[in-house]
Write an enzyme that holds these catalytic residues in place. Structure first.
Site, PDB file in Angstrom:
ATOM      1  N   GLY A  10      -3.012  24.215  -0.335  1.00 31.91           N
ATOM      2  CA  GLY A  10      -2.162  24.760  -1.610  1.00 31.91           C
ATOM      3  C   GLY A  10      -3.035  25.911  -1.964  1.00 31.91           C
ATOM      4  O   GLY A  10      -3.025  25.971  -3.472  1.00 31.91           O
ATOM      5  N   ALA A  11      -3.235  26.882  -1.493  1.00 35.59           N
ATOM      6  CA  ALA A  11      -4.240  27.954  -1.822  1.00 35.59           C
ATOM      7  C   ALA A  11      -3.533  29.048  -2.280  1.00 35.59           C
ATOM      8  O   ALA A  11      -4.137  30.175  -2.187  1.00 35.59           O
ATOM      9  CB  ALA A  11      -5.339  28.147  -0.801  1.00 35.59           C
ATOM     10  N   ASN A  12      -2.217  29.125  -2.358  1.00 29.07           N
ATOM     11  CA  ASN A  12      -1.306  30.164  -2.481  1.00 29.07           C
ATOM     12  C   ASN A  12      -1.066  30.275  -3.827  1.00 29.07           C
ATOM     13  O   ASN A  12      -0.094  31.398  -4.337  1.00 29.07           O
ATOM     14  CB  ASN A  12      -0.161  30.126  -1.366  1.00 29.07           C
ATOM     15  CG  ASN A  12       0.576  28.859  -1.761  1.00 29.07           C
ATOM     16  OD1 ASN A  12       0.674  28.258  -2.630  1.00 29.07           O
ATOM     17  ND2 ASN A  12       1.631  28.888  -0.794  1.00 29.07           N
ATOM     18  N   GLY A  14      -1.694  29.089  -8.119  1.00 23.51           N
ATOM     19  CA  GLY A  14      -2.322  28.246  -9.383  1.00 23.51           C
ATOM     20  C   GLY A  14      -4.038  28.155  -8.950  1.00 23.51           C
ATOM     21  O   GLY A  14      -4.593  29.141  -8.845  1.00 23.51           O
ATOM     22  N   ILE A  15      -4.660  26.893  -9.242  1.00 24.01           N
ATOM     23  CA  ILE A  15      -5.909  26.624  -9.006  1.00 24.01           C
ATOM     24  C   ILE A  15      -6.386  26.894  -7.797  1.00 24.01           C
ATOM     25  O   ILE A  15      -7.478  27.495  -7.619  1.00 24.01           O
ATOM     26  CB  ILE A  15      -6.404  25.480  -9.742  1.00 24.01           C
ATOM     27  CG1 ILE A  15      -5.989  25.156 -10.944  1.00 24.01           C
ATOM     28  CG2 ILE A  15      -7.819  25.032  -9.597  1.00 24.01           C
ATOM     29  CD1 ILE A  15      -6.134  23.769 -11.506  1.00 24.01           C
ATOM     30  N   GLY A  16      -5.565  26.263  -6.647  1.00 19.49           N
ATOM     31  CA  GLY A  16      -5.926  26.844  -5.445  1.00 19.49           C
ATOM     32  C   GLY A  16      -6.004  28.131  -5.065  1.00 19.49           C
ATOM     33  O   GLY A  16      -7.000  28.643  -4.542  1.00 19.49           O
ATOM     34  N   TYR A 176       3.531  10.697  -9.800  1.00 16.71           N
ATOM     35  CA  TYR A 176       2.312  11.568  -9.910  1.00 16.71           C
ATOM     36  C   TYR A 176       0.939  11.039 -10.200  1.00 16.71           C
ATOM     37  O   TYR A 176       0.100  10.995  -9.525  1.00 16.71           O
ATOM     38  CB  TYR A 176       2.798  12.821 -10.602  1.00 16.71           C
ATOM     39  CG  TYR A 176       1.520  13.833 -10.689  1.00 16.71           C
ATOM     40  CD1 TYR A 176       1.277  14.786  -9.520  1.00 16.71           C
ATOM     41  CD2 TYR A 176       0.730  14.015 -11.784  1.00 16.71           C
ATOM     42  CE1 TYR A 176       0.125  15.561  -9.547  1.00 16.71           C
ATOM     43  CE2 TYR A 176      -0.257  14.980 -11.671  1.00 16.71           C
ATOM     44  CZ  TYR A 176      -0.460  15.679 -10.768  1.00 16.71           C
ATOM     45  OH  TYR A 176      -1.464  16.754 -10.740  1.00 16.71           O
TER      46      TYR A 176
END
Length: 312
Positions: A10-12, A14-16, A176
């Protein structure tokens, strides 16, 4: 650090995304593991240019799909000699969602993405991590686990494959929080299992940060307004990305494993008392986690279920 390999799911955004940029700036060989390739390719080019680092790679991965995970792991092992750091950052939280959804493997989508996907990914990459002189895994958790300070809160183990999808009320926020509590329990158990192999596994309790425009756009109108209002006071993702980097690279955490770490980089302790005023302090503090996470029966149940569902 070009010979240090780090995978960030999920590096695309936010924090990622912030973490991928941080590692790239520090000279690491970054592998962005993302589902949406169209968006991710733009982000990949942006990170590589900003960091002046040509070793920013992109590989397709849908963490909710076991087939995608197996394909990703097989491909990664042929492309890279080892893996030094694995960060389970990707998560599913579709704000305002009121429909129970199943993954490609017929598992509740939140749990498939946030719990069972990271479990399988870790199992399949353990041998590649073992080749590193200092292998570390970071599981990204959340302050939502504090809801388990309520003694009535439990994980719906019996409804993770849609058994009661038509008869029970569905809350994406409960799922969640439940999935992240399950991931925390797996973090403790996996740390024990992989300790002799030299692999350190910790969890990070992420508090509120500014949400990306991409994330806010996915929300329904009411939630978009609320998110934009919160973004005024919430800190940027870069601060939490610094925590990712520090926990996964610093000498301070070189021998730390099987711990939950808060946003202040402090090891969080199991709550000694969860009743009365103590419960209030637990909820609004950052130094304790619910005893539910350390209950052997709960841990054993999520572990067996993870093994069963992933077939690993």
């Amino acid at each position: 650090m070009k010979d240090k390999f780090v995978v960030i799911t999920g590096a695309n955004s936010g924090i990622g995304k912030a973490a991928a940029l941080k590692f790239a700036i520090e000279g690491y060989h970054v592998i962005m593991a993302c589902r949406n390739m169209e968006i991710s390719q733009r982000v990949q080019r942006e990170i590589a240019a900003t960091a002046n680092n040509d070793n920013v790679d992109l590989m397709k991965l849908d963490v909710s799909s076991f087939g995608s995970i197996r394909t990703f792991c097989a491909s990664l092992k042929t492309k890279y000699p080892r893996l030094d750091i694995l960060i389970h950052n990707a998560a599913y939280l579709n704000h305002g969602e009121d429909e129970y959804k199943l993954s490609p493997d017929h598992i509740e989508l939140t749990f498939a993405t946030n719990t069972f996907g990271p479990f399988l990914l870790t199992r399949l990459l353990a041998d590649h991590l073992e080749k590193s002189p200092d292998p570390r895994i970071l599981n990204v958790c959340t302050t939502n686990i504090k809801h388990f300070f309520d003694p009535r809160r439990t994980i719906e183990f019996d409804n993770l494959r849609g058994e009661f999808r038509d008869s029970r009320p569905y809350s994406v926020y409960k799922m969640y929080g439940d999935s992240k509590m399950a991931l925390l329990m797996l973090s403790f158990k996996m740390a024990e299992e992989y300790k002799e192999r030299g692999i350190k596994i910790n969890a990070l309790q992420v508090n509120r940060v500014k949400l990306s425009k991409e994330t806010i756009q996915k929300m329904r109108s009411y939630w978009r307004i609320l998110a934009r209002a919160q973004n005024v006071i919430n800190p940027p993702p870069s601060g939490m990305a610094e925590n990712y980097f520090h926990i996964c690279t610093s000498h301070e955490f070189k021998h730390v494993t099987g711990q939950l770490i808060n946003h202040k980089r402090e090891v969080v302790q199991i709550a000694a008392n969860e009743e009365g005023f103590a419960q209030f302090k637990n909820i609004f503090g950052s130094g304790t986690y619910p005893s539910y996470a350390a209950n052997p029966e709960n841990v054993d149940r999520i572990w067996k279920l993870s093994v069963e569902l992933t077939g690993s």
